[in-house]
Design a protein around this motif. Structure first.
Motif, PDB file in Angstrom:
ATOM      1  N   GLY A 205       0.806  -1.208   0.000  1.00  0.00           N
ATOM      2  CA  GLY A 205       0.000   0.000   0.000  1.00  0.00           C
ATOM      3  C   GLY A 205       0.840   1.259   0.000  1.00  0.00           C
ATOM      4  O   GLY A 205       2.012   1.240   0.385  1.00  0.00           O
TER       5      GLY A 205
ATOM      6  N   ILE B 286       1.032   8.754   6.757  1.00  0.00           N
ATOM      7  CA  ILE B 286      -0.234   8.037   6.645  1.00  0.00           C
ATOM      8  C   ILE B 286       0.017   6.830   5.741  1.00  0.00           C
ATOM      9  O   ILE B 286       0.500   6.991   4.623  1.00  0.00           O
ATOM     10  CB  ILE B 286      -1.349   8.918   6.053  1.00  0.00           C
ATOM     11  CG1 ILE B 286      -1.579  10.153   6.920  1.00  0.00           C
ATOM     12  CG2 ILE B 286      -2.656   8.122   5.924  1.00  0.00           C
ATOM     13  CD1 ILE B 286      -2.539  11.161   6.315  1.00  0.00           C
ATOM     14  N   PHE B 287      -0.290   5.655   6.256  1.00  0.00           N
ATOM     15  CA  PHE B 287      -0.143   4.416   5.492  1.00  0.00           C
ATOM     16  C   PHE B 287      -1.525   3.871   5.186  1.00  0.00           C
ATOM     17  O   PHE B 287      -2.353   3.700   6.077  1.00  0.00           O
ATOM     18  CB  PHE B 287       0.658   3.399   6.287  1.00  0.00           C
ATOM     19  CG  PHE B 287       0.700   2.025   5.669  1.00  0.00           C
ATOM     20  CD1 PHE B 287       1.243   1.825   4.412  1.00  0.00           C
ATOM     21  CD2 PHE B 287       0.199   0.930   6.362  1.00  0.00           C
ATOM     22  CE1 PHE B 287       1.273   0.556   3.840  1.00  0.00           C
ATOM     23  CE2 PHE B 287       0.229  -0.339   5.809  1.00  0.00           C
ATOM     24  CZ  PHE B 287       0.769  -0.529   4.539  1.00  0.00           C
ATOM     25  N   CYS B 288      -1.779   3.597   3.903  1.00  0.00           N
ATOM     26  CA  CYS B 288      -3.050   3.026   3.465  1.00  0.00           C
ATOM     27  C   CYS B 288      -2.770   1.601   2.990  1.00  0.00           C
ATOM     28  O   CYS B 288      -2.380   1.387   1.835  1.00  0.00           O
ATOM     29  CB  CYS B 288      -3.666   3.853   2.342  1.00  0.00           C
ATOM     30  SG  CYS B 288      -3.962   5.578   2.804  1.00  0.00           S
ATOM     31  N   GLY B 289      -2.924   0.640   3.887  1.00  0.00           N
ATOM     32  CA  GLY B 289      -2.485  -0.713   3.609  1.00  0.00           C
ATOM     33  C   GLY B 289      -3.589  -1.636   3.141  1.00  0.00           C
ATOM     34  O   GLY B 289      -4.776  -1.404   3.359  1.00  0.00           O
ATOM     35  N   ILE B 290      -3.155  -2.709   2.500  1.00  0.00           N
ATOM     36  CA  ILE B 290      -4.058  -3.764   2.058  1.00  0.00           C
ATOM     37  C   ILE B 290      -3.300  -5.083   2.089  1.00  0.00           C
ATOM     38  O   ILE B 290      -2.105  -5.123   1.778  1.00  0.00           O
ATOM     39  CB  ILE B 290      -4.610  -3.470   0.649  1.00  0.00           C
ATOM     40  CG1 ILE B 290      -5.643  -4.529   0.239  1.00  0.00           C
ATOM     41  CG2 ILE B 290      -3.487  -3.379  -0.391  1.00  0.00           C
ATOM     42  CD1 ILE B 290      -6.402  -4.170  -1.026  1.00  0.00           C
TER      43      ILE B 290
ATOM     44  N   ARG C 213      -8.237  -3.970   4.703  1.00  0.00           N
ATOM     45  CA  ARG C 213      -7.566  -2.670   4.635  1.00  0.00           C
ATOM     46  C   ARG C 213      -7.149  -2.187   6.013  1.00  0.00           C
ATOM     47  O   ARG C 213      -7.778  -2.505   7.022  1.00  0.00           O
ATOM     48  CB  ARG C 213      -8.503  -1.619   4.015  1.00  0.00           C
ATOM     49  CG  ARG C 213      -9.123  -2.016   2.685  1.00  0.00           C
ATOM     50  CD  ARG C 213      -8.096  -2.161   1.591  1.00  0.00           C
ATOM     51  NE  ARG C 213      -7.278  -0.981   1.431  1.00  0.00           N
ATOM     52  CZ  ARG C 213      -7.665   0.139   0.788  1.00  0.00           C
ATOM     53  NH1 ARG C 213      -8.856   0.205   0.235  1.00  0.00           N
ATOM     54  NH2 ARG C 213      -6.861   1.169   0.668  1.00  0.00           N
TER      55      ARG C 213
ATOM     56  N   ARG D  95      -5.424   1.526   7.964  1.00  0.00           N
ATOM     57  CA  ARG D  95      -4.931   2.902   7.840  1.00  0.00           C
ATOM     58  C   ARG D  95      -4.207   3.272   9.126  1.00  0.00           C
ATOM     59  O   ARG D  95      -4.749   3.157  10.219  1.00  0.00           O
ATOM     60  CB  ARG D  95      -6.073   3.882   7.584  1.00  0.00           C
ATOM     61  CG  ARG D  95      -5.583   5.308   7.338  1.00  0.00           C
ATOM     62  CD  ARG D  95      -6.710   6.241   6.926  1.00  0.00           C
ATOM     63  NE  ARG D  95      -7.609   6.560   8.029  1.00  0.00           N
ATOM     64  CZ  ARG D  95      -8.546   7.518   7.977  1.00  0.00           C
ATOM     65  NH1 ARG D  95      -8.712   8.203   6.856  1.00  0.00           N
ATOM     66  NH2 ARG D  95      -9.328   7.742   9.011  1.00  0.00           N
TER      67      ARG D  95
ATOM     68  N   THR E  79      -2.020   6.365  10.941  1.00  0.00           N
ATOM     69  CA  THR E  79      -1.689   7.788  10.906  1.00  0.00           C
ATOM     70  C   THR E  79      -0.833   8.123  12.119  1.00  0.00           C
ATOM     71  O   THR E  79      -1.272   7.924  13.254  1.00  0.00           O
ATOM     72  CB  THR E  79      -2.959   8.665  10.925  1.00  0.00           C
ATOM     73  OG1 THR E  79      -3.840   8.245   9.884  1.00  0.00           O
ATOM     74  CG2 THR E  79      -2.603  10.134  10.719  1.00  0.00           C
TER      75      THR E  79
ATOM     76  N   GLU F 140      -6.535   2.017  12.121  1.00  0.00           N
ATOM     77  CA  GLU F 140      -7.900   1.634  11.796  1.00  0.00           C
ATOM     78  C   GLU F 140      -7.865   0.473  10.799  1.00  0.00           C
ATOM     79  O   GLU F 140      -7.023   0.465   9.894  1.00  0.00           O
ATOM     80  CB  GLU F 140      -8.657   2.816  11.186  1.00  0.00           C
ATOM     81  CG  GLU F 140      -8.795   3.995  12.125  1.00  0.00           C
ATOM     82  CD  GLU F 140      -8.834   5.336  11.407  1.00  0.00           C
ATOM     83  OE1 GLU F 140      -9.751   6.108  11.682  1.00  0.00           O
ATOM     84  OE2 GLU F 140      -7.940   5.577  10.565  1.00  0.00           O
TER      85      GLU F 140
ATOM     86  N   THR G  73     -11.561  -2.882  -2.238  1.00  0.00           N
ATOM     87  CA  THR G  73     -10.713  -1.807  -2.759  1.00  0.00           C
ATOM     88  C   THR G  73     -11.388  -1.167  -3.964  1.00  0.00           C
ATOM     89  O   THR G  73     -11.879  -1.874  -4.837  1.00  0.00           O
ATOM     90  CB  THR G  73      -9.354  -2.376  -3.201  1.00  0.00           C
ATOM     91  OG1 THR G  73      -8.762  -3.055  -2.099  1.00  0.00           O
ATOM     92  CG2 THR G  73      -8.440  -1.269  -3.669  1.00  0.00           C
TER      93      THR G  73
END
Length: 263
Positions: free
Chosen positions: A13, A194-198, A204, A206, A208, A256, A262
């Motif tokens: 991500g 901010i990491f938006c992972g998958i 998912r 997130r 921060t 979170e 996605t």
């Protein structure tokens, strides 16, 4: 994602960096402004939370058994490794602030008085064109006879030969837009991420973390056969402005998880 939802995390991500700015940022975004994507070649993002305690021993039995303990410190170490990044991220590693330099023209840039045949001149600005050298008598020197522009990209000029008794006095040229930063210009720079992972199950996450004092971890290889990695490490700092925010309290970050498709 519900609390009892199971997962195995093999994450990927995008990772974003921003500047921590309580004056202009919003608390729901962790007071981060000027947020940008590092790149799509981030090979590592790690967090290491740690709590240290101070333990008191009892004095009744003579055994000095643990009686009580209290938290003495909280730490959250951050690590980021990337093999694709932009000038802003590299500037952070070198304690600088990247700037975009607009195209321009230079007139009468001075040259060291003892510059002679075989020497190299590196101009103040890179990415140059229409380079004209002038001698001490005010006469222009001849391109490819007296000097050669060996590498316009880095502003490198080689002096070939000079007329008898002549010295180089100055240079006129034009330069194109480029990026710039000065090493140790700013000292410690507070950044947030901010990491938006998958993961492979399409779950998912997130992360921060608003305030980190990043430094470079290890060396940066300017010469090598493989892609150079930029390694940043840092300590999460207490963000007092977020101490009582419902998601960030007590002021270090939030995580979170989202069980959603996605886009």
């Amino acid at each position: 994602m519900l609390l009892d939802k199971k997962m195995t995390w093999d994450g990927q991500g995008p990772l974003f960096l921003g500047k921590y700015d309580p004056k202009n940022g919003t608390p729901d975004m962790g007071h981060l402004v000027n947020v940008y994507l590092i790149g799509c070649g981030t090979s590592g993002f790690t967090t290491a939370p740690k709590i240290e305690t101070d333990t008191k021993a009892e004095t009744c039995t003579g055994s000095r058994a643990p009686l009580s303990s209290r938290i003495s410190s909280r730490e959250l170490a951050i690590g980021v490794t990337a093999f694709q990044f932009d000038t802003r991220t590299m500037a952070t590693a070198f304690y600088g602030e990247a700037a975009a330099i607009a195209a321009g023209t230079v007139t009468d840039e001075p040259v060291a008085a003892d510059t002679g045949a075989g020497d190299f001149i590196f101009l103040r600005y890179p990415n140059v064109k229409n380079v004209v050298l002038t001698d001490s008598a005010g006469a222009p020197l001849v391109l490819d006879t007296h000097y050669a522009v060996e590498d316009p990209g880095t502003g490198r000029i080689r002096v070939i030969a000079l007329p008898a008794a002549a010295t180089i006095a100055s240079v006129d040229y034009e330069y194109s837009a480029h990026a710039h930063f000065s090493i140790f210009k700013t000292g410690m720079i507070e950044r947030g991420l901010i990491f938006c992972g998958i993961n492979s199950a399409r779950q998912r996450g997130r992360v921060t973390i608003p305030k980190i004092n990043f430094t470079m971890n290890g060396d940066y290889s300017w010469i090598g056969d493989d892609d150079a990695e930029l390694q940043l490490e840092g300590q999460t700092l207490f963000a007092s402005e977020l101490e009582f925010h419902p998601q960030f309290a007590p002021g270090f970050g939030r995580v979170e998880f989202i069980d959603a498709a996605t886009p």
